[in-house]
Design a protein around this motif. Structure first.
Motif, PDB file in Angstrom:
ATOM      1  N   ASP A 181       1.199  -1.392   0.250  1.00  0.00           N
ATOM      2  CA  ASP A 181       0.031   0.217   0.018  1.00  0.00           C
ATOM      3  C   ASP A 181       0.873   1.559  -0.391  1.00  0.00           C
ATOM      4  O   ASP A 181       1.604   1.254   1.240  1.00  0.00           O
ATOM      5  CB  ASP A 181      -0.961  -0.047   1.024  1.00  0.00           C
ATOM      6  N   VAL A 184       0.838   5.854  -0.918  1.00  0.00           N
ATOM      7  CA  VAL A 184      -0.614   6.723  -0.398  1.00  0.00           C
ATOM      8  C   VAL A 184       0.549   7.795  -1.715  1.00  0.00           C
ATOM      9  O   VAL A 184       1.787   8.431  -2.346  1.00  0.00           O
ATOM     10  CB  VAL A 184       0.361   7.759   0.698  1.00  0.00           C
ATOM     11  N   CYS A 196       4.345   8.227  -5.012  1.00  0.00           N
ATOM     12  CA  CYS A 196       3.829   7.760  -4.148  1.00  0.00           C
ATOM     13  C   CYS A 196       4.771   7.847  -3.461  1.00  0.00           C
ATOM     14  O   CYS A 196       6.063   8.290  -3.387  1.00  0.00           O
ATOM     15  CB  CYS A 196       3.342   6.644  -4.178  1.00  0.00           C
ATOM     16  N   LYS A 250      -4.132   9.401  -1.836  1.00  0.00           N
ATOM     17  CA  LYS A 250      -5.717   8.335  -1.621  1.00  0.00           C
ATOM     18  C   LYS A 250      -4.348   7.126  -1.347  1.00  0.00           C
ATOM     19  O   LYS A 250      -3.123   6.707  -1.679  1.00  0.00           O
ATOM     20  CB  LYS A 250      -6.006   8.116  -2.632  1.00  0.00           C
ATOM     21  N   THR A 251      -4.653   6.139  -0.632  1.00  0.00           N
ATOM     22  CA  THR A 251      -3.263   5.010  -0.861  1.00  0.00           C
ATOM     23  C   THR A 251      -4.537   4.365  -1.660  1.00  0.00           C
ATOM     24  O   THR A 251      -5.175   3.665  -2.552  1.00  0.00           O
ATOM     25  CB  THR A 251      -4.075   4.338   0.942  1.00  0.00           C
TER      26      THR A 251
END
Length: 443
Positions: free
Chosen positions: A172, A174, A185, A212-213
């Motif tokens: 994951d 961001v 990211c 957003k992730t």
């Protein structure tokens, strides 16, 4: 008449004791306490050295003044600098801070944001464990050395990313910023790039992804060059066999044609239609691909299983040094490439453009024999020396140990040198500046 000293009442003594106790909690008293510990450490060290025969203590040493003790401690404890790497042992671990004995005047402190950033590391540490850290500030208001574990933490996370890539695990990240090529990211403090061509469902505006992730997979990780490339496009298990079939049709060393789908700071992505490029007999078929518009990156269509995407790393674009791939290519350009590696797990190709032609260095370097005098222009000044461009695509290095101590070298400056050595394999030419001015002789 006999005069007797007046004694303080018990209440007065208690009040003085309480007042002293309050004073001792101030930053100054903390400094004094740290200094006292340093003095005791210095004296005990000197005492231990005396037993080993290294230092002989005289009787007069027992009557040292405060100034003498301060001077002795200063000579024993080295001064610390910012970004200096230190090692020590953990003496205290709590929820809010971590104290480390680094052999300085006071303990090293890890707290606040630095503690939070290294929470995954600190959770596995306990009192007595050895640790390596970086000095953030040599001394804070309380006289403590402020430490950082970001370097150690960063090394651990780079290793985790390498394991994630090998195990094909998703992570994951961001979304922090966007540019024309995709999304920048962040993964636990490490920044990576997710090309727009590798997004599964890209919005009409990439800016909508900021904050957003996103779930992605590591397709390239290199700690040395601080490079992390991500992708959301992974072939399903049912499609993996088809991808492997496509890869089997491509041979390493084969020349094919493709279309540039993304231009990034570390290289370019090129998409190849395998079915159109490779004929039944294995011969090449030149593909008449139309240029794709840059705006098409924001509305990606589902994968076509006859197409594969490959990365041409910045080091594989040209034999000469490439600073910015955008100066060479733009999205939609057609280009010929050569396959240098295949990844069956991800269904991607590693491509090269420069290897389509012979390395000009091999031929040109024949003109640069040992001791030959040459002229060039300084293109870069680095910590290890000066880079001189001798001709287009050919550079030489004047190592820092060869630079005259009283002479300045600037980018764009013309210099005269002699060739010290030529290494064809590593594409390096070692230079020595020519001394045109005669040295001044003193009688």
């Amino acid at each position: 008449m006999v005069l007797r000293p007046v004694r303080k009442s018990q209440g007065k003594q208690a009040q003085d004791k309480h007042t002293k106790s309050r004073r001792d909690t101030s930053p100054k008293s903390s400094k004094k306490a740290s200094f006292a510990r340093s003095i005791r450490s210095t004296l005990s060290t000197s005492s231990g050295q005396a037993h080993s025969g290294q230092v002989s203590l005289r009787a007069s040493d027992k009557k040292l003044s405060f100034a003498d003790l301060f001077k002795a401690s200063e000579s024993k404890v080295p001064a610390l600098k910012r970004n200096q790497e230190v090692s020590g042992k953990i003496v205290s671990v709590s929820r809010n801070e971590l104290l480390v004995d680094i052999g300085a005047k006071s303990e090293g402190l890890l707290a606040g944001h630095e503690l939070t950033a290294a929470a995954d590391l600190v959770s596995d540490l306990s009192v007595g464990d050895p640790i390596e850290a970086t000095v953030l500030y040599p001394e804070n208001d309380a006289g403590q050395v402020v430490l950082s574990l970001r370097k150690l933490s960063g090394e651990k996370r780079w290793k985790e990313l390498e394991e994630k890539k090998e195990n094909h695990e998703d992570i994951d990240v961001v979304a922090m910023e966007v540019n024309r090529g995709g999304v920048i990211c962040e993964y636990l403090g490490i920044r990576g790039f997710l090309p727009a061509s590798q997004l599964v469902k890209a919005p009409s505006k990439l800016e909508d992804l900021i904050g957003k992730t996103l779930n992605a997979r590591v397709i390239e990780v290199d700690k040395q060059s601080n490079r992390l490339i991500l992708s959301q496009k992974q072939p399903e298990k049912k499609d993996l066999k088809e991808v492997v079939k496509l890869l089997s049709k491509v041979k390493i060393g084969e020349e094919i044609s493709g279309v540039v789908t993304a231009v990034l700071p570390f290289g370019i992505f090129v998409e190849v239609d395998i079915e159109k490029e490779i004929g039944r007999s294995g011969d090449q078929v030149v593909r008449k691909a139309k240029k794709s518009e840059p705006d098409d990156l924001n509305t990606q269509k589902p994968d076509n299983l006859s197409k594969l995407e490959g990365l041409v790393h910045i080091s594989e674009i040209s034999w000469e040094k490439v600073e910015d791939p955008a100066k060479y290519f733009k999205v939609g350009d057609k280009t010929d490439v050569i396959v240098i590696a295949k990844e069956n797990e991800t269904g991607r190709l590693n491509l090269s453009i420069k290897q389509l032609s012979e390395d000009p260095f091999v031929e040109v370097s024949k003109d640069y024999t040992k001791d030959k005098e040459v002229k060039g222009t300084i293109s870069r000044v680095t910590p290890y020396g000066v880079i001189v461009e001798l001709t287009r695509g050919i550079e030489g290095l004047i190592h820092i140990s060869k630079l005259p101590p009283n002479e300045n070298f600037d980018v764009g400056q013309s210099v005269e040198c002699s060739v010290e050595a030529v290494d064809t394999k590593s594409r390096k030419i070692s230079l020595v500046p020519l001394a045109r001015t005669k040295p001044v002789l003193y009688r």
